[in-house]
Design an enzyme around this catalytic site. Structure first.
Site, PDB file in Angstrom:
ATOM      1  CE  LYS A 173       0.332  -5.051  12.822  1.00  0.00           C
ATOM      2  NZ  LYS A 173      -0.124  -3.968  11.910  1.00  0.00           N
ATOM      3  CB  CYS A 281      12.177   1.042   2.129  1.00  0.00           C
ATOM      4  SG  CYS A 281      12.539  -0.536   1.378  1.00  0.00           S
ATOM      5  CD  GLU A 383      11.408   6.697   4.809  1.00  0.00           C
ATOM      6  OE1 GLU A 383      10.920   6.540   5.931  1.00  0.00           O
ATOM      7  OE2 GLU A 383      11.696   5.749   4.045  1.00  0.00           O
TER       8      GLU A 383
END
Ligand code: NAD
Length: 499
Positions: A173, A281, A383
């Protein structure tokens, strides 16, 4: 307009509800396609296909699975440019950067080509008289992967090659923001000879993910994305009895020691902080110079570089970084920059409000640099996932280590130094899963494994490499006896070896 459909049992299938979401080109702000949004019935169809394909695939000798993987690797190499173009159109990163992620993804496929050796078990003859034992790792069944927008090729490639090589069937997905790359990967996998139903793609968002987590025939979930969603996926899928690895958000620090080469450290910091517009990331979002002189020199060196950053669309080969993924994300990052100023950080370079001639509708933001950021500020705690680097000044090495360890995330971190002793202390004491010594983005190579600590990873397996093989398999130990000495009668005490 083109619609990106699910691929189930080798066939393109429109979602039952016909609901779609737009796919935008972030460099122009124009819609380039639509993507179907799967619901529970679409997920059920994909799981049924994967369940049906599983037994034969699991029984296929590992060497034959590896041969399909070799063909897949060849096709990926041949189509890397085209994959990079799709990534750049829907994600916005530069072509060179897109090609880089395809290359790192291919390395996982190369690792998966070694699956016959990786699945070799262990055998002990004569664990007791006439009794032998062997252990090996067997596939789980149907496993699913849910991936983020920021690496539309690499992160799926972290998952499905290893899962398929181990003998599982797989449902991917991908992110609904840049989903076309997944279908392109599927087409190459089909050409490589992976049988229909072994690898399926379902598109969608939360509803699709919830249906995958609720389905009883899905044995394991690999997730990569933001921390709040990772936490939700880990809790829900684990409560439903599934094996889960959920890799999450980050705030990666880079320490610059007083003995470091400042120019080298500044070069490393701009690449790691602003490459892919900070949407990685493993992006470095916090620079921690140790000592006031290091800080002054570093900020001066960074300022020059950040001011010189070239922002542009992927079609511009001289661009250092592209736009952000959506207008909403660009606005969120812009607001966070405002918050940084409000909370007292010193804005050294302001990337807000840049005008891109010919790309006025794009979601561009210039490189932004903050100095004198402190640990209580929003821009430090959250973040940002944008082209914003914060400098947090530390008095000494111990303060710097304490700062890194005090942050809730623990994905990657790095130190720049010429001193082996500091580097060794740092590697020992730092609470992060991936550590760089004079390496700003220490993403492990494919035959090691990737994974953070603390809120950067929920679950106990890293992804790809040996950890990936472990995650996608379960241990079986068989103890065998072929009696040749006649009957000894029933034994009621616990079996032990005679002493
Ligand atoms: P995201 O969490 O918004 O989405 C990730 C996936 O989850 C997508 O497929 C999305 O459709 C789905 N999703 C979104 N909201 C959901 C919900 N409420 N319930 C169920 N599923 C949901 O993340 P993103 O914005 O696509 O990606 C950026 C994030 O991913 C950043 O936080 C980044 O640090 C992180 N990331 C982490 C790693 C890592 O290895 N640790 C790698 C890449 C990206």
């Amino acid at each position: 307009m083109r619609t990106i459909h699910n691929i189930i049992n080798g066939q393109e299938v429109a979602v039952g509800s016909r609901r779609t979401a737009p796919i935008m080109n972030p460099a122009t702000g124009e819609q380039v396609a639509s993507v179907g949004l799967s619901g529970a019935e679409d997920i059920a169809a994909a799981v049924a296909a994967a369940v049906a394909a599983y037994p034969q695939w699991a029984a296929t000798p590992p060497l034959n699975r590896a041969r399909a993987m070799f063909r897949f690797k060849e096709l990926l190499d041949a189509n890397a440019e085209s994959l990079a173009r799709t990534i750049a159109t829907e994600h916005g990163k530069t072509h060179a950067d897109a090609l880089g992620e395809v290359t790192r993804g291919i390395e996982v496929v190369e690792f998966a080509c070694g699956i016959p050796h990786l699945l070799k078990g262990s055998f002990t003859r004569n664990v007791s008289s006439g009794i032998d034992a062997y252990s090996d790792r067997q596939p789980l069944g149907v496993v699913a992967g849910i991936t983020p927008f920021n690496f539309p090729a690499m992160v799926p490639l972290w998952m499905f090659p290893v899962a398929l090589a181990c003998g599982n069937s797989f449902i991917l997905k991908p992110s609904e923001k840049d989903p076309s790359t997944a279908n392109q990967l599927h087409a190459l996998a089909a050409d490589a000879g992976f049988p229909d139903g072994v690898f399926n793609i379902v598109h969608g968002a939360r509803e699709a993910v919830d249906a995958l987590m609720a389905h009883p025939d899905v044995r394991a979930i690999s997730f990569v994305g933001s921390t709040p969603v990772a936490r939700h996926v880990y809790a829900t899928a684990a409560a439903n009895g599934k094996r889960v690895q959920a890799l999450a958000g980050a705030k990666n620090h880079l320490l610059v020691m007083p003995d470091a080469d400042i120019e080298l450290a500044a070069d490393a910091l701009v690449g790691a902080g602003y490459g892919s517009a900070g949407e990685r990331c493993m992006a470095v979002s916090v620079a921690v110079p140790v000592g006031p002189e290091t800080a002054d020199n570093l900020v001066a060196a960074l300022k020059l570089r950040v001011q010189a950053l070239k922002v542009g669309p992927a079609s511009d080969p001289s661009a250092d970084m592209g736009p952000l993924i959506t207008a909403a994300h660009r606005d969120r990052v812009t607001d966070l920059i405002g918050k940084g100023v409000e909370e007292g950080a010193e804005l050294v370079v302001d990337g807000r409000g840049i005008a891109m001639q010919g790309f006025e509708g794009g979601y561009f933001l210039g490189g932004t640099l903050f100095d004198r950021v402190t640990a209580d500020m929003t821009i430090y705690r959250e973040e940002i996932f944008g082209p914003v680097l914060s400098v947090v000044r530390a008095n000494g090495f111990d303060d710097a280590v304490e700062l890194v360890n005090g942050h809730e995330t623990g994905n990657g971190t790095a130190i720049f130094t010429r001193d082996g002793e500091s580097a060794r202390h740092f590697a020992d004491r730092i609470e992060a899963g991936m550590v760089g010594i004079n390496v700003p983005i220490p993403v492990p190579v494919a035959y090691h494994s990737f994974g953070g600590w603390k809120t950067s990873l929920f679950g106990d397996h890293g992804i790809y490499g040996p950890e990936g093989v472990h995650f996608y398999t379960r241990l079986k130990t068989v103890t065998t006896r072929w009696p040749s000495g006649g009957r000894t009668g029933p034994e009621f005490s616990f079996p032990t070896l005679d002493r």
